[in-house]
Write an enzyme that holds these catalytic residues in place. Structure first.
Site, PDB file in Angstrom:
ATOM      1  N   ASN A   1      -8.902   1.868   9.713  1.00 33.63           N
ATOM      2  CA  ASN A   1      -8.150   1.434  10.891  1.00 33.63           C
ATOM      3  C   ASN A   1      -8.649   2.166  12.128  1.00 33.63           C
ATOM      4  O   ASN A   1      -9.241   1.579  13.023  1.00 33.63           O
ATOM      5  CB  ASN A   1      -6.656   1.691  10.666  1.00 33.63           C
ATOM      6  CG  ASN A   1      -5.779   1.083  11.751  1.00 33.63           C
ATOM      7  OD1 ASN A   1      -6.230   0.763  12.840  1.00 33.63           O
ATOM      8  ND2 ASN A   1      -4.523   0.917  11.480  1.00 33.63           N
TER       9      ASN A   1
ATOM     10  N   LYS B   1       0.877  -1.169   0.000  1.00 34.95           N
ATOM     11  CA  LYS B   1       0.000   0.000   0.000  1.00 34.95           C
ATOM     12  C   LYS B   1       0.913   1.217   0.000  1.00 34.95           C
ATOM     13  O   LYS B   1       1.645   1.459   0.956  1.00 34.95           O
ATOM     14  CB  LYS B   1      -0.914   0.000   1.229  1.00 34.95           C
ATOM     15  CG  LYS B   1      -1.826   1.211   1.248  1.00 34.95           C
ATOM     16  CD  LYS B   1      -2.613   1.323   2.544  1.00 34.95           C
ATOM     17  CE  LYS B   1      -2.974   2.788   2.750  1.00 34.95           C
ATOM     18  NZ  LYS B   1      -3.571   3.031   4.064  1.00 34.95           N
TER      19      LYS B   1
ATOM     20  N   GLY C   1     -10.468   8.001   6.383  1.00 39.21           N
ATOM     21  CA  GLY C   1     -11.449   9.047   6.640  1.00 39.21           C
ATOM     22  C   GLY C   1     -12.818   8.556   7.069  1.00 39.21           C
ATOM     23  O   GLY C   1     -13.692   9.360   7.372  1.00 39.21           O
TER      24      GLY C   1
END
Lengths: 266, 375
Positions: free
Chosen positions: A209, A99, A188
């Protein structure tokens, strides 16, 4: 009905990817990940001085989950830094998935579009499967595809803000213009309805997360998000009704005398 | 009973003192002689049940509140045993956040309100004037959260007082001995096994190779001195990225902590951590700009996967570990649990009690995989 999706040729069933940082304890992290049903979890190398063996213990807790790992390059500010960290991650976690995060602004942790494309180009050439954390800008997303990314991870809002989708229009545009590209809304999201909203727009999956890890009960919140993701996915597959300005009764009014309808509007 | 204790950090010292008081014979093994290499020596020694319950697990709130009752009684007894008074404060603590991070403060407050303990209801949001009335040094903030009853103690004075009490009560010190292994039969040091009726392993992070599901969590702590800043209470700064606490000590000294990094490195404090801690500190009070940095130290908090303390019983051996970031807060529960187990009783919450079969103490953890070698 089998509703799977693919990322770099890997078939995945769960559309919920979860991060492994910030939990009250590794034990709760493991329980939350299990409750989420996630098949892919992110893991970070940053600041754990892997050269001196740092991080090994917590990574054992993550490996015990037996899930596919998606290491990230969190905290990198340049393509060169991100590439170095990606290579270290490949070695340590034994995966070519990465990522890719390259931060351009420290205040809102907004991705640096230019460094991101540069890093993605080099990493793809080096055999990495790059999951770029990007803004929802269509042209940036197109450039990332041009350099060989097969998956996009547009933000919902800046990392850790819990704002939900601040620009649903842009995500709808991405979905409409790039219909075959897996879109993972990353960052977000604050509550399960945000995840549902992303999935209702036709996104392929969500990654988060903080919203789970910092909930008072992370395990219960993981369950909540799992349900939100599934709810939104069902809605996308089902095809939503159009929004209207005028109310339309769900009970047929055929046969109701005109004077009664008139009364209802008085 | 004749009891051997490996490790003279917070846990080992407190247990030695309490076991001597209970009439046991105690021999305490310590690698240096001052306790300066233990995590408890470096720690800020906050007694912050509310804040720690918000930051970690609600399981520690009730035992933490109990600790606020237990410590004054312990310190009074310790003063009688050692002749040393340990500085201690319990005038509450203050949580603050800068204007743009106010949401953090409200999140903290909501989390507190959601806790079952009635005492959490006494925590109050303060406006600027009320905050300045409580702590005039916090003029940079327009809002704060007051957590009544939270406190701190001077951990280094505590170590000294415990040393004095242990000697006064007839405890045996074996200083400068590194304990290489701890078994139900005794302590292995300098290649010889020294037998005891009961063995307590209190080595904290130093016992990591003998414990499963256990890791060190690196923490970095600074000590500064400034006469310019007057804070009576511990102050916790909430920030989305850089969290910080400032804990007062007598005579203008403040303990600044602490990073929390998933690493078992014991290397010195990094520049990045200093930058983060000190820039956050400067925003608490500009007077800290001229403070003298007295010390910057790093250590690893000993932690099990649930972040709770565990007592693992293997015959005559008790492995007492996992105090993580709650050493001072949970020490009373841990020490009283050990005393209770030795007397045939039960442990106290939130201490986890495991009875392990057999004396096999080889490392239960897979060896770390060398870098670059695929499984």
């Amino acid at each position: 009905m089998s509703d799977t999706w693919h990322a770099y040729g890997v078939e995945l069933h769960s559309r919920f990817l979860l991060g492994t940082a910030l939990y009250p304890s590794p034990h709760i992290m493991q329980q939350a990940v299990q409750a989420s049903g996630a098949e892919v979890v992110t893991v970070s190398l940053r600041r754990q001085s892997p050269a001196s063996g740092g991080g090994n213990r917590i990574w054992e807790c993550i490996r015990e989950l037996n899930l596919r790992l998606l290491p990230n390059t969190a905290g990198c500010h340049s393509a060169a830094e991100a590439i170095t960290l990606a290579k270290m991650s490949r070695e340590i976690f034994d995966t070519h998935w990465i990522k890719l995060e390259v931060i351009g602004d420290d205040y809102n942790l907004q991705p640096d579009a230019f460094e991101l494309v540069a890093a993605a180009r080099d990493l793809v050439a080096d055999g990495f499967a790059v999951f770029p954390y990007c803004t929802d800008d269509l042209v940036l997303c197109q450039r990332l595809l041009d350099v060989g990314c097969e998956v996009l991870m547009p933000w919902g809002a800046p990392i850790g803000t819990g704002q939900g989708l601040i620009n649903p229009y842009a995500l709808e545009t991405l979905r409409a213009r790039l219909p075959d590209v897996p879109l993972i809304v990353d960052a977000g999201l604050g509550v399960p309805s945000h995840a549902a909203a992303a999935m209702e727009l036709g996104c392929s999956a969500v990654l988060l997360n903080t919203a789970v890890a910092r909930a008072a009960d992370p395990v219960a919140m993981a369950r909540g998000f799992r349900a939100g993701v599934e709810a939104g996915r069902h809605a996308w597959l089902a095809g939503a009704m159009p929004r209207r300005q005028t109310a339309a009764p769900s009970t047929p009014v055929l046969g109701t005398p005109f004077w009664q309808q008139g009364q209802a509007h008085d | 009973m004749n009891i051997g204790i490996a490790g003279a950090g917070l846990c080992g010292r407190l247990l030695a003192w309490q076991l001597l008081r209970a009439g046991h014979r105690v021999t305490l093994f310590e690698r240096d002689g001052s306790g300066a290499q233990s995590a408890g020596f470096i720690a800020a020694a906050m007694l912050a049940p509310f804040s720690e319950a918000v930051a970690g697990s609600a399981d520690i709130l009730t035992p933490g509140l109990q600790a606020l009752q237990d410590w004054p009684a312990w310190l009074a007894q310790l003063a009688r045993d050692s002749g040393c008074a340990v500085p201690f404060g319990c005038e509450g603590s203050v949580v603050v956040a800068h204007g743009s991070d106010r949401a953090e403060l409200h999140w903290f407050y909501r989390r507190l309100q959601g806790m079952a303990a009635p005492a959490a209801g006494d925590c109050r949001l303060l406006d600027g004037p009320a905050l300045r009335q409580l702590e005039p040094g916090l003029g940079a903030f327009t809002q704060g959260l007051w957590l009544p009853g939270e406190g701190w103690l001077d951990n280094r004075a505590l170590y000294q007082a415990l040393d004095g009490a242990i000697v006064a009560l007839g405890g045996q010190w074996r200083q400068g001995h590194t304990v290489s292994a701890v078994t139900p039969a005794g302590l292995v040091t300098d290649g010889a096994t020294l037998p005891f009726e009961r063995v307590l392993d209190c080595r904290g992070f130093g016992a990591r190779d003998q414990l499963a599901n256990f890791r060190g969590v690196r923490g970095e702590v600074l000590r500064v001195y400034t006469p310019e800043v007057q804070l009576r209470r511990p102050v916790r700064l909430m920030h989305p990225r850089y969290q910080l606490y400032v804990v007062p000590r007598p005579a203008g000294i403040y303990v600044i902590g602490a990073t929390e990094i998933e690493s078992e490195s014991l290397a010195p404090v990094t520049v990045r951590s200093c930058l983060e801690l000190l820039s956050a500190l400067y925003t608490v009070h500009p007077g800290f700009a001229e403070a003298q940095v007295l010390e910057a130290r790093a250590h690893c908090r000993p932690a099990f996967a649930d972040h709770l303390p565990h007592i693992i019983q293997r015959g005559a051996l008790l492995q007492v570990n996992g105090l993580y970031r709650h050493g001072y807060l949970l020490a009373p529960a841990v020490v009283n649990s050990v005393l209770s187990l030795l007397a045939g009783g039960e442990v106290l919450a939130p201490v986890q009690h495991e009875v392990a079969d057999g004396p096999n103490l080889t490392c239960q953890r897979p060896p770390a995989r060398p870098r670059g070698i695929k499984p």
